[in-house]
Design a protein around this motif. Structure first.
Motif, PDB file in Angstrom:
ATOM      1  N   TYR A  86       0.794  -1.197   0.014  1.00  0.00           N
ATOM      2  CA  TYR A  86       0.080  -0.015   0.191  1.00  0.00           C
ATOM      3  C   TYR A  86       0.836   1.189  -0.021  1.00  0.00           C
ATOM      4  O   TYR A  86       0.669   2.279  -0.577  1.00  0.00           O
ATOM      5  N   HIS A  87       1.937   1.397   0.743  1.00  0.00           N
ATOM      6  CA  HIS A  87       2.801   2.400   0.977  1.00  0.00           C
ATOM      7  C   HIS A  87       3.508   2.550  -0.420  1.00  0.00           C
ATOM      8  O   HIS A  87       3.924   3.709  -0.826  1.00  0.00           O
ATOM      9  N   LEU A  88       3.987   1.624  -1.027  1.00  0.00           N
ATOM     10  CA  LEU A  88       4.771   1.627  -2.081  1.00  0.00           C
ATOM     11  C   LEU A  88       3.869   2.143  -3.374  1.00  0.00           C
ATOM     12  O   LEU A  88       4.236   3.267  -4.183  1.00  0.00           O
ATOM     13  N   CYS A  89       2.448   1.899  -3.212  1.00  0.00           N
ATOM     14  CA  CYS A  89       1.882   2.428  -4.546  1.00  0.00           C
ATOM     15  C   CYS A  89       1.617   4.019  -4.180  1.00  0.00           C
ATOM     16  O   CYS A  89       1.673   4.755  -5.175  1.00  0.00           O
ATOM     17  N   ASN A  90       1.419   4.294  -3.065  1.00  0.00           N
ATOM     18  CA  ASN A  90       1.254   5.673  -2.587  1.00  0.00           C
ATOM     19  C   ASN A  90       2.487   6.598  -3.025  1.00  0.00           C
ATOM     20  O   ASN A  90       2.541   7.737  -3.249  1.00  0.00           O
ATOM     21  N   LYS A  91       3.605   5.817  -2.898  1.00  0.00           N
ATOM     22  CA  LYS A  91       4.837   6.605  -3.195  1.00  0.00           C
ATOM     23  C   LYS A  91       4.996   6.841  -4.597  1.00  0.00           C
ATOM     24  O   LYS A  91       5.682   7.754  -5.087  1.00  0.00           O
ATOM     25  N   ILE A  92       4.662   5.816  -5.578  1.00  0.00           N
ATOM     26  CA  ILE A  92       4.790   5.860  -6.863  1.00  0.00           C
ATOM     27  C   ILE A  92       3.773   6.968  -7.352  1.00  0.00           C
ATOM     28  O   ILE A  92       4.264   7.747  -8.164  1.00  0.00           O
TER      29      ILE A  92
END
Length: 266
Positions: A47-53
């Motif tokens: 979830y955090h990764l998608c938000n960072k992308i």
């Protein structure tokens, strides 16, 4: 008044609050995104990764557009504080839309995973209030394109920051990876240049135009810039000092490791 035709609601604002969440959902279903992190990563990590992308995509658009604005306007013929351009409300609307959806995601993350950053939340709410004040209360009569362009460049360090997070999530350490050392150094330098030096340079440029010192300029150009830029400047300085402390500690441990003397026990 129809919100879609209001001069206070740029189309970029509407686009950001709809397209960014859509991009987030699409990324969550992509195998290549899943493959970025180690297989043992939990749902919150993805979830955090998608938000960072999504944040990196937004930052790239903001930086590119802000740089284009600053480089294409002839500041010798157009006043840096009152010149009007369609790119100014576009940038403000895009930033407001992104921060609005990202703040909503922050609350969702807290509710679902029980984690979150109070500092990031405070930063988002502060910029949201400043952007709303700019778009609605000031009716876009004095857009201040130079300020908005320079503030947009603050996004330049964001993709580097998130790439650094990916490296850390994959287990890369400063003392084990040349790429990690390079990214950490690039982040510290870029963050200082675009978020601290750039903020100071706004005052220098405006002061030179008005014939006064850099620290006096924001007070003469309008409270709408003074409050927002001062708050962001102080927060950016605090974040950079934390980042610099981490970098210096890693640098010291790598290049000047402590020698541990072993004693033989008879």
């Amino acid at each position: 008044m129809d919100i879609f035709t209001s001069p206070h609601v740029p189309p970029s604002l509407i686009a950001a609050v709809t397209l960014y969440p859509f991009l987030f959902i699409v990324l969550g279903k992509q195998q290549w995104v899943i493959d970025i992190l180690p297989k043992k990563s939990d749902t919150q990590k993805y979830y955090h990764l998608c938000n960072k992308i999504v944040a990196s995509v937004h930052s790239t658009i903001m930086t590119s557009t802000g740089l284009y604005l600053l480089l294409t306007v002839d500041w010798s013929k157009n006043d840096i504080s009152t010149y009007k351009t369609p790119l100014t409300p576009f940038l403000v609307g895009l930033e407001l839309g992104y921060l609005t959806q990202d703040t909503a995601f922050e609350f969702y993350q807290r509710a679902r995973f029980g984690v979150g950053s109070n500092l990031i939340l405070f930063h988002h709410v502060s910029v949201i209030l400043g952007s709303v004040y700019y778009l609605y209360a000031l009716t876009l009569d004095n857009p201040g394109p130079f300020f908005i362009g320079m503030l947009s460049l603050m996004n330049m360090s964001t993709p580097i920051l998130h790439f650094r997070w990916v490296l850390q999530s994959r287990g890369c350490k400063f003392d084990e990876s040349r790429l990690k050392r390079f990214v950490d150094t690039a982040l510290m330098v870029t963050y200082f240049w675009c978020r601290i030096f750039g903020n100071w340079w706004m005052g220098v440029a405006i002061g030179a135009k008005l014939g006064m010192s850099w620290y006096q300029a924001p007070f003469y150009i309008g409270k709408k810039f003074t409050i927002t830029t001062t708050t962001m400047f102080l927060m950016n300085v605090a974040w950079w000092l934390i980042l610099a402390k981490q970098w210096f500690k890693s640098f010291k441990n790598f290049y000047f490791p402590k020698e541990i003397a072993s004693k033989k026990i008879d």
